[in-house]
Design an enzyme around this catalytic site. Sequence first.
Site, mmCIF file in Angstrom:
data_model
loop_
_atom_site.group_PDB
_atom_site.id
_atom_site.type_symbol
_atom_site.label_atom_id
_atom_site.label_comp_id
_atom_site.label_asym_id
_atom_site.label_seq_id
_atom_site.Cartn_x
_atom_site.Cartn_y
_atom_site.Cartn_z
ATOM 1 N N ASN A 619 5.887 -18.810 44.114
ATOM 2 C CA ASN A 619 7.282 -18.795 43.644
ATOM 3 C C ASN A 619 7.272 -17.467 43.514
ATOM 4 O O ASN A 619 6.316 -16.891 43.289
ATOM 5 C CB ASN A 619 6.949 -19.536 41.970
ATOM 6 N N GLU A 693 -5.780 -13.263 39.681
ATOM 7 C CA GLU A 693 -6.665 -12.017 39.030
ATOM 8 C C GLU A 693 -6.608 -11.171 39.680
ATOM 9 O O GLU A 693 -7.109 -9.789 39.645
ATOM 10 C CB GLU A 693 -8.042 -12.870 39.753
#
Lengths: 732, 166
Positions: A619, A693
């Site tokens: 997405n 991250e």
Amino acid sequence: MTALFKHDKPDNRNVLDHTAQGIIGQPLTRPEGILKVTGNATYAAEYAFDECLEGVLVTAPFAKGQVNSIDEKSVSSMPGVIKVITDKRLTARAAQGTANEAPKQNVCEVHYWGQPIALVVAETFEQARDAAKHLKFDYTEDTDAIFDPEAADSETEDGATQQGDLAHAMKQADASVDLHYSTEGHASAAMEPHASIAQWDGDTLTVHASLQMLNYNITELADAMGLKEGKVRLLSPFVGGGFGSKLGVSQDVVAASVAAMELGRPVRVVMSRQQVFQTIMRRSETTQRLRLAADADGKLTGFGHEALVSNLPNEEFAEPVTQSSEFLYGGENRVLQIEVARINRMTAGSVRAPGEAVGMPALEAAMDELAEKAGIDPVELRLRNIPEVHPSEGTPFSSRKLAECLKEGAAKFGWDSGPRTPRMQREGEWWIGTGVASAARVHNVGEAKARVTLQADGTALVQTDMTDIGTGTYAILGQIAGEMLGMSRDDVLVELGDTKHPRGPGSGGSWGAASSGSAVFVACEAIAEEIASLLGAAKDDLTLKDGIASWGGQTRPVTEILDGKAITKIGHYEPGDTEDDYAASSYGAFFAEVAVNQWTGETRVRRMTGAFGIGRVLNEKTARSQCLGGMVWCIGSALTESLLFDPVDGHLVNCDLAEYHVPVHRDVPDMDVILVEERDGAASPIQAKGVGELGMCGGAGAIANAIYNACGARLHDFPMTPDRVLAAMPAD
Amino acid sequence: MPISINHQPYDLPDDPRVSLLDFIRHDAGQSGTKKGCDHGQCGACTVLVNGVRINSCLSLAVMHDGDEVTTIEGLGTIDQPSALQKAFLEHDGFQCGYCTPGQICSATALIEEIRAGWPSDATGDVEQAPKLTDEEIRERMSGNLCRCGAYPNIIAAIREVAETEL
Ligand code: FES
Ligand code: FES
């Protein structure tokens, strides 16, 4: 009913590129978003249960010693007080990520300042808080607490690399740097404090808590409580941020559980902000030595990265500072090593991007100094040092877009590859400069299961204990199922964060999307296969789109094929040989422009570009947001964030959001994010890698390099606060 | 006089120690308003009291006799979200969502403050009406922390709505 996919070979079928629905990767808004923006998303502390009691933790005002006795009577006559819990099952520390067993218990033994030692339970929060402040206890403080990592005993972590002769390579080098860096400790500081409400019905313990990895947390809690796992249920449908701090079961969860079981009423325990800072995981401070040796072409011949980190005695976790240094750049003579000092500060554990978050900025700052010495543009120096294979293990890399990220990022940012002398640009009292850094974060996956039901009405239901900690899990799992089963995302209901659903590895190490996303994918493939067999069609010939099945020139509504029945499959994704056969990582590049004030040393980040290769984008909107969030953390770790400990008694001095400075709106400029097109079949069968991250793995280095380029201050200590910048600023 | 929360009357608490924040979340059962620090350091608890934004954790419920309090639930609903709520959704102005009610309450008040001509640290000339610059929005939103780092998207959402409303 269960379909297994064992990842022994890269899956380069790229199935999601051949499906017809066309929603995978699209920037769809989050399905749970409307609940969040209207205040209707319910977080752990917010369930209204009748007769619910309130618990407040009492913590140790000393760093090492023994609680001898707790005087319950000192508070038992205070209004509303029900009980002081001092049970042996209370936990002294939070569990490490994936611990899968109870963390240290026996809270009478104290190893760090602020360790929980008891829980006061009362009818109302105000009563419990007051009583907790007044609770009297007797303790003996040890005099041998150790607070300074440099002065403590240390052990070398397993897995160090010693290859060739680095010292010799340094001597022979045409250009080399030998530099020492330091980084201060960091706090996750998720905006939702750790909170739990426990309920005990005489048979089963149900806890609403704020946790990232329910599959592990249920075992940790059951173990702590002495219950069978089947008698425990954990729910975390909404988590107000985690960043590693909620990987393992925290002290509030066990305390609330003990109290609920003992008192037979629901008990809520919410940590204060100060308690979160004092008792939950910190990222260890580090000191690092970087040695880089290069030949006349700027090719690395030697690479050394050593670090000293710290933790409490008996904790296995050591900040994996050199994790990406192992493979990011070449150089045949290598030394990589981590030492852990044992000290009396709260547990060191995972804070967003453990390892790379502090290792990469130091490495990337050292690369900048090497580029300067070698007289090579820093982007070009990085491009020249991308290794063919893993430099010490010899394994091939899976898909790697580092070069593309550096080039596309440089183009978007408008990187000037001309001479890089500091102090070339000035606006009023501000020096302006730019810097670059690479990004890398190892790719992880974990075993995952998810249940997908294609309902008779043609909609779908996805169920797993996987969590959404802001990462976009609700969005992407719905998109994967919708794409595979041929329906709009709005027709897919995703249920998360409940241990009664099939289990996944949870949110941590950026592995959630690739692991649980693959489990959903595998379940959907099995459902599509069943539809094909109901139609007597070949599986590869079947297309599902907008609720219509097409095959061999025929079409039929899926609801008609289902004929009133649902199809349910559990997808089971199991990591396999690809994990060892390939070095898989996500990569990127950061570009930053800063302004440094000549008189105050203050640094303002003016703009930032990040280009990232994260495999398939599931997405675009939520992936971009993850990257933006990481880049905001880069600003914090570069300029403001540091845990400060009192050297005399070891307490955390800045244990709140007024004194621990996370970036605020005005610290953050507009930022560009480029998501480089990529498929990585060795990373996951949906060709996706982690993204949560990566956005903070190196960017603080780009900011440090920009500070030097702006004003000539070469710093080696993060964060680069005004006082440090001023001290390092060369005289005119 | 009772305290009114989103036009619903509630009796003041017996215990004077109850913060306005805990009163809203607990006694009134409207948990959309969040507690991030309880010390006025994060903005998660931002609500509007008689139209003006405050950190509800820094105020005692008993001080709000007769006041009208508007929380995130009072700004819009799932079926009828406010323009800012819609813009936050569209621009992905949140991730975990925990700071979000505070951000949206703050942004709602910010638009009114600029309309009223209140200056901020980012306003160059305080004699002039403040302009709707990004720097002005960022300054006025800096009391609302977002650890997820959704800041650029939050600014995009506020900018879009403020531009049409001002
Ligand atoms: S909870 Fe009120 S400002 Fe943080
Ligand atoms: S959305 Fe998570 S703190 Fe802002």
